[in-house]
Enzyme design. Structure first.
Site, PDB file in Angstrom:
ATOM      1  N   LYS A  53     109.426 -10.880   0.282  1.00 10.59           N
ATOM      2  CA  LYS A  53     109.414 -10.194  -0.992  1.00 10.59           C
ATOM      3  C   LYS A  53     109.366  -8.726  -0.736  1.00 10.59           C
ATOM      4  O   LYS A  53     109.014  -8.320  -2.091  1.00 10.59           O
ATOM      5  CB  LYS A  53     107.157 -10.930  -1.055  1.00 10.59           C
ATOM      6  CG  LYS A  53     107.018 -12.455  -0.866  1.00 10.59           C
ATOM      7  CD  LYS A  53     105.416 -12.651  -1.775  1.00 10.59           C
ATOM      8  CE  LYS A  53     105.337 -14.005  -1.458  1.00 10.59           C
ATOM      9  NZ  LYS A  53     104.900 -14.747  -0.310  1.00 10.59           N
ATOM     10  N   SER A  92     100.218 -12.297  -1.760  1.00 13.10           N
ATOM     11  CA  SER A  92     100.803 -13.289  -1.748  1.00 13.10           C
ATOM     12  C   SER A  92     101.776 -14.512  -1.596  1.00 13.10           C
ATOM     13  O   SER A  92     102.112 -15.214  -1.724  1.00 13.10           O
ATOM     14  CB  SER A  92     100.796 -13.262  -0.025  1.00 13.10           C
ATOM     15  OG  SER A  92     101.961 -13.771   0.716  1.00 13.10           O
ATOM     16  N   SER A 141     106.770 -13.800   4.703  1.00 11.14           N
ATOM     17  CA  SER A 141     106.514 -13.521   3.310  1.00 11.14           C
ATOM     18  C   SER A 141     107.070 -11.884   2.855  1.00 11.14           C
ATOM     19  O   SER A 141     106.865 -11.239   2.113  1.00 11.14           O
ATOM     20  CB  SER A 141     104.355 -13.652   2.594  1.00 11.14           C
ATOM     21  OG  SER A 141     105.154 -14.805   2.366  1.00 11.14           O
TER      22      SER A 141
END
Length: 367
Positions: free
Chosen positions: A82, A134, A79
């Site tokens: 991101k 997340s 993640s």
């Protein structure tokens, strides 16, 4: 004679082409010491041992890399990717826009913040759900709110990575989930943090500790930031954590102390990532004046100027991508300068003309 002339003509055509250095000759991005080898590079003090397979510690203001371990190793980002998703979507979406949750948002796999079909969310709240929890569902909702949806976001992310010099990165899923062909590096994660924290909105989301998210029926529930550095380290600016079974723990954390803003990125760590990040940051701040840079975070190249004049301010068309990063060509050797500046036909023409003088004409057939 024919063989000799043919060789001359071929040589002229080949030599006339510009000679440029290969990627290997240019060296790794950020400096010669920024390799993918599993070794620790630091000058001036010995950094603490950490469990991550790869890491980078850098000064976000000067761009100096203070310590690194396999910074260009291509690994699964989880993640932390991101942050690149945010770099693409933040300038394209209006924070006050309303987005209605869909089944596609709710059914996405992986970590979720709780986007429910039929409920309305502001883009601002979805960004909070993306950074703090997340939430893959929040990422999906934001991508679908943008022109071109998920596929276009992936294309823009790959283009953005090239634009800022993150050449180790390839995106196939904007949530950061494990996917074939998806990878990044500790060096590239530092570039994402540097570009992101230069934006006030990115910095705000990255450092937000708590937010409230609407429940399906009535009321809200509290969402806490998963980056524990924010709660445990003095001067922490947050940024982003990540975890998947294959990527293991990944991490981007930044902190500001004594007039310096430092970032630490780590990939493929088994556990204890917050403690390791804290130790690297504390070591860097403590020894800052003793450390000599071992590399640098590259700066994005300026986009090419449009010949048609100033922009008309119209929104970007669906699927349109930002201009690719222009990499400055390495200097050519002096011996090649004449060949590069001379047209191909200048070198190819003489051998070709001579070829006609020496070739024998075919004999006439006798009847």
């Amino acid at each position: 004679m024919r063989l000799l002339l043919t060789a001359c003509a071929t040589t002229a055509l080949v030599v006339a082409q510009p000679l440029t250095a290969t990627a290997a000759e240019q060296g790794p991005v950020g400096g010669a010491l920024m390799t993918a080898k599993p070794t620790v590079v630091a000058t001036g003090a010995t950094p603490p041992a950490v469990q991550a397979s790869s890491y980078v510690v850098a000064d976000l203001e000067t761009g100096e890399v203070l310590a690194a371990k396999a910074p260009h190793a291509k690994l699964r980002p989880a993640s932390t990717l991101k942050t690149l998703t945010a770099l693409v979507l933040l300038p394209r979406l209006k924070k006050s826009d309303q987005v209605i949750g869909t089944d596609g948002d709710a059914q996405i796999i992986g970590s979720k913040v709780g986007v429910s079909p039929g409920l309305k969310y502001t883009v601002n709240l979805l960004f909070e759900g993306m950074f703090l929890a997340s939430g893959n569902d929040a990422v999906h909702a934001l991508c679908m709110h943008d022109e071109g949806g998920v596929d276009a976001t992936i294309q823009r992310m790959n283009a953005k990575a090239k634009e800022i010099g993150a050449l180790d990165t390839h995106v196939t899923d904007p949530t950061g989930l494990d996917a074939d062909g998806q990878f990044s590096s500790a060096y590239d994660l530092a570039l994402f943090a540097q570009s992101g924290l230069a934006r006030p909105d990115f910095a705000k989301y990255a450092s937000t500790k708590f937010t409230n998210f609407p429940m399906t029926s009535k009321g809200t529930y509290q969402v806490a930031n998963q980056n524990k550095l924010l709660f445990k380290y003095d001067g922490a600016l947050g940024v982003k954590t990540g975890y998947t079974t294959l990527a293991r723990n990944t991490f981007i954390g930044a902190a500001r102390r004594n007039g310096h803003t430092l970032v630490v990125t780590m990939m493929n760590a088994p556990h204890g990532i917050t403690e390791d990040a804290s130790n690297l940051l504390t070591w860097s701040f403590k020894n800052y004046d003793r450390l000599s840079p071992v590399g640098t975070l590259v700066k994005p190249a300026e986009p090419p100027k449009e010949a048609s004049g100033p922009s008309d301010g119209k929104p970007q068309a669906a699927g349109a991508l930002p201009p690719a990063r222009r990499t400055a060509a390495p200097e050519l050797h002096t011996v090649n300068s004449l060949f590069v500046s001379t047209p191909v036909w200048f070198w190819a023409a003489p051998p070709v003309l001579l070829l006609g003088l020496f070739l024998r004409r075919p004999r006439r057939r006798r009847h």
